[in-house]
Design an enzyme around this catalytic site. Structure first.
Site, short mmCIF file in Angstrom:
data_model
loop_
_atom_site.label_atom_id
_atom_site.label_comp_id
_atom_site.label_asym_id
_atom_site.label_seq_id
_atom_site.Cartn_x
_atom_site.Cartn_y
_atom_site.Cartn_z
N TYR A 1 0.54 -33.73 -8.94
CA TYR A 1 -0.52 -34.68 -8.61
C TYR A 1 0.03 -36.23 -9.51
O TYR A 1 -0.88 -37.02 -9.81
CB TYR A 1 -2.04 -34.35 -9.47
CG TYR A 1 -2.43 -33.17 -8.85
CD1 TYR A 1 -2.80 -33.11 -7.41
CD2 TYR A 1 -2.44 -32.08 -9.58
CE1 TYR A 1 -3.32 -31.81 -6.78
CE2 TYR A 1 -2.80 -30.68 -9.13
CZ TYR A 1 -3.32 -30.67 -7.44
OH TYR A 1 -3.82 -29.49 -7.08
N CYS B 1 -1.10 -54.93 -13.03
CA CYS B 1 -2.06 -56.06 -13.41
C CYS B 1 -3.05 -55.25 -13.79
O CYS B 1 -4.21 -55.55 -12.91
CB CYS B 1 -2.09 -56.89 -12.34
SG CYS B 1 -2.37 -58.61 -12.96
N TYR C 1 -8.28 -39.31 -14.92
CA TYR C 1 -8.86 -38.31 -15.70
C TYR C 1 -8.93 -38.36 -17.37
O TYR C 1 -9.18 -37.25 -17.80
CB TYR C 1 -8.38 -37.08 -15.15
CG TYR C 1 -8.13 -36.75 -13.90
CD1 TYR C 1 -9.07 -36.77 -13.03
CD2 TYR C 1 -6.70 -36.79 -13.43
CE1 TYR C 1 -8.88 -36.54 -11.58
CE2 TYR C 1 -6.44 -36.63 -12.04
CZ TYR C 1 -7.67 -36.54 -11.26
OH TYR C 1 -7.16 -36.51 -9.84
N GLY D 1 -1.53 -24.75 -7.88
CA GLY D 1 -0.55 -25.84 -7.25
C GLY D 1 0.14 -26.41 -8.97
O GLY D 1 1.26 -26.14 -8.63
N GLU E 1 -4.49 -19.72 -5.03
CA GLU E 1 -4.02 -20.96 -4.70
C GLU E 1 -3.26 -21.92 -5.92
O GLU E 1 -3.84 -23.10 -5.83
CB GLU E 1 -4.81 -21.69 -3.78
CG GLU E 1 -5.23 -21.02 -2.48
CD GLU E 1 -6.40 -21.74 -2.03
OE1 GLU E 1 -6.55 -21.29 -0.56
OE2 GLU E 1 -7.26 -22.42 -2.55
N ARG F 1 -3.07 -40.35 -13.43
CA ARG F 1 -3.92 -39.28 -14.04
C ARG F 1 -4.60 -39.66 -15.26
O ARG F 1 -5.62 -39.36 -15.55
CB ARG F 1 -3.11 -37.85 -14.05
CG ARG F 1 -2.70 -37.27 -12.63
CD ARG F 1 -2.28 -35.99 -12.95
NE ARG F 1 -3.41 -35.16 -13.23
CZ ARG F 1 -3.61 -34.30 -14.39
NH1 ARG F 1 -2.74 -34.86 -15.38
NH2 ARG F 1 -4.68 -33.85 -14.47
C1 LIG Z 1 -9.15 -25.41 -2.60
C2 LIG Z 1 -8.05 -25.72 -3.62
N1 LIG Z 1 -7.20 -24.89 -3.89
C3 LIG Z 1 -6.04 -24.89 -4.69
C4 LIG Z 1 -6.08 -26.03 -5.39
C5 LIG Z 1 -5.08 -26.26 -6.59
O1 LIG Z 1 -5.27 -26.39 -7.65
P1 LIG Z 1 -4.29 -26.52 -9.16
O2 LIG Z 1 -3.31 -27.38 -8.66
O3 LIG Z 1 -5.14 -26.91 -10.01
O4 LIG Z 1 -3.66 -25.20 -8.99
C6 LIG Z 1 -7.13 -27.03 -5.39
C7 LIG Z 1 -7.28 -28.38 -5.96
O5 LIG Z 1 -7.80 -28.56 -7.06
C8 LIG Z 1 -8.11 -26.94 -4.50
O6 LIG Z 1 -9.02 -27.72 -4.06
N1 LIG Z 2 -5.56 -34.44 -8.55
C1 LIG Z 2 -6.31 -33.72 -9.55
C2 LIG Z 2 -6.80 -32.44 -9.05
C3 LIG Z 2 -7.30 -32.21 -8.02
C4 LIG Z 2 -6.95 -30.80 -7.11
C5 LIG Z 2 -7.32 -30.80 -5.64
N2 LIG Z 2 -8.72 -30.09 -5.66
C6 LIG Z 2 -5.43 -33.61 -10.81
O1 LIG Z 2 -4.48 -34.54 -11.00
O2 LIG Z 2 -5.48 -33.02 -11.66
#
Ligand SMILES: Cc1ncc(COP(=O)(O)O)c(C=O)c1O
Ligand SMILES: N[C@@H](CCCC[NH3+])C(=O)O
Length: 463
Positions: free
Chosen positions: A421, A391, A364, A322, A320, A360
């Site tokens: 993100y 602000c 983070y 992203g 998966e 981010r």
């Molecule tokens: C269950 C699950 N799958 C996939 C992802 C996608 O992660 P990334 O965008 O780091 O590949 C996330 C986010 O961390 C997630 O929580």
């Molecule tokens: N939102 C996060 C990652 C979390 C992904 C979802 N589990 C980032 O910007 O790195």
């Protein structure tokens, strides 16, 4: 302010920084292809272009701040993942990284499936025509209404995240006269090497059911007895922005061990495992991400080896990604507003966006780079911090970066690798208007998510 140098701003390599850059890059105008989308380059006037269009023209037409997404790069990355994993595996794009109806159509055209984690993402996916059976539904606290809808439309899988949810989904499926395909998300006890807030496989956090203490085995026991559920496999996601494959290997090994235990106890070989997303991308030149074919090979080899050792048929693997797909494909374009040199420290460069379009860095401690985009410059490098207009003193977009010391208000600067993100976590803090996402391809630019307007904000405020 004129385009002159800022006398008080530190400019040289011996300046201590908190981030990666202790020395300015050899050439401030160079664009490292690791962090920029594939079609990004500079034209003969030094203007950064994407998909063949210069940012000065894009800014005129679409305004700033704005995210510009290289559509052909996005599609190429989808294809690379699909090709790397081949016919015996499935790639689910994680929609939380960035989702829009155009993205859903591109995914379908490039042969990817989709992971959603809320009713809103499900609506977006279905509205854009993604077949329900190609959707996986995630979340640690799906509402009853979300589960009912997911089951009713026939999503391909629901990833069960708790004991309550096992019972809840089974009950709803039975009531709707369905047998829902499900996976159980387990926490494998791996400490992923990433920021604490985006690590998800150690035990002390909210996601999944622990392998430790036999919890996951108990979850399987329950799921196998419930008529409303068809348990197709086990799911593990260890965290995000990870480069080291070791965590994935341990995760795969532990998931296969569970499959072997299930076979021994129930005489059932679960046919699928999902190893989640989490593959890191280059935010700065110091990051070295893996290519999809290397990742596919590493994961495929370990699963095959472990299954052979356990006497199991190799299950169908899914992943998966992203961030690894959308992250590198977009940059955020800002206009420089004010420039404040702080003697002996650094120069604060304020832009027309900030933590509302990129949380981010604040959340983070993320590292980003930045480049002067509307022109090149031969001026001395100056140590800069790119900050927003909110602000909040933590409203930082790029903590440490070198920009040319002749930077001036009105210049456009671009922050690469903001495809994942950033828009999806954008907020209206200080009543900011969330920026548009503009897809650029082959000399054509098209808004795929429009800029919010003050009317949008007032519509929600019912007085
Ligand atoms: C269950 C699950 N799958 C996939 C992802 C996608 O992660 P990334 O965008 O780091 O590949 C996330 C986010 O961390 C997630 O929580
Ligand atoms: N939102 C996060 C990652 C979390 C992904 C979802 N589990 C980032 O910007 O790195």
């Amino acid at each position: 302010m004129s385009r002159s140098a800022h006398p008080a701003g530190p400019r040289h390599a011996d300046v201590m920084t908190e981030g990666h850059y202790t020395a300015p890059p050899a050439d401030l105008n160079a664009l490292d292809e690791k962090v920029w989308a594939r079609t990004v380059t500079r034209d003969e006037d030094g203007v950064i272009t994407v998909g063949g269009i210069g940012v000065t023209r894009l800014a005129e037409e679409f305004g700033t701040p704005a995210y510009f997404l290289d559509e052909s790069d996005f599609r190429a990355r989808c294809r690379a993942w699909a090709d790397a994993f081949g016919r015996d595996a499935d790639v689910f794009y994680a929609g939380k990284a960035f989702l829009s109806r155009a993205v859903v159509r591109w995914l379908q055209e490039e042969g990817l499936n989709l992971d959603v984690c809320s009713g809103g993402e499900l609506t977006c996916a279905l509205d854009a025509g993604m077949p329900a059976e190609r959707i996986a539904f995630h979340g640690n606290n799906k509402t009853v209404a979300e589960i009912e809808r997911a089951v009713a439309v026939g999503v391909g899988r629901i990833v069960l995240d708790s004991f309550q949810e096992i019972a809840r989904v089974a009950h709803i499926a039975q009531r709707l006269g369905k047998r829902q395909r499900v996976q159980i998300r387990v926490t494998v006890g791996v400490e992923a090497h990433t920021h604490e807030f985006i690590a998800t496989a150690h035990e002390d956090q909210k996601f999944g059911i622990a392998l430790a203490g036999g919890q996951a085995a108990e979850a399987v026991r329950r799921a196998l007895t419930l008529d409303g559920l068809e348990l197709i496999g086990i799911h593990s996601h260890i965290g995000s922005q990870i480069f080291d494959m070791a965590g994935f290997e341990v995760s795969a090994r532990r998931v296969v061990q569970l499959l072997a235990e299930v076979r021994d106890e129930h005489g059932v070989e679960l046919p699928e495992i999902d190893l989640g997303g989490g593959l890191g991308i280059a935010y700065t030149s110091e990051d070295d991400p893996r290519e999809p074919h290397e990742i596919a090979k590493a994961l495929g080899d370990i699963v095959t080896r472990e299954c052979e050792a356990a006497g199991l048929a190799t299950p169908r693997i899914s992943v998966e990604p992203g961030r690894a797909i959308v992250g590198p494909t977009a940059f955020t374009l800002y206009e420089v507003g004010t420039i404040k040199p702080l003697e002996g420290l650094r120069t604060y460069v304020s832009v027309d966006g900030g933590m509302s379009d990129n949380i981010r860095t604040a959340l983070y401690d993320a590292e980003y780079t930045v480049a002067l985009a509307s022109r090149t410059s031969d001026a001395e490098p100056m140590l800069a911090r790119v900050v927003g207009k909110h602000c909040e003193s933590g409203d930082i977009v790029v903590k440490d970066a070198f920009l040319p010391s002749d930077l001036a208000p009105g210049d456009l600067i671009a922050v690469p690798a903001t495809g994942a993100y950033c828009r999806s976590m954008a907020s209206n803090y200080n009543h900011a208007l969330r920026p548009p996402v503009v897809a650029v391809r082959d000399g054509q630019a098209r808004v795929i998510v429009r800029r919010e307007t003050e009317e949008d904000l007032l519509c929600l405020d019912v007085g």
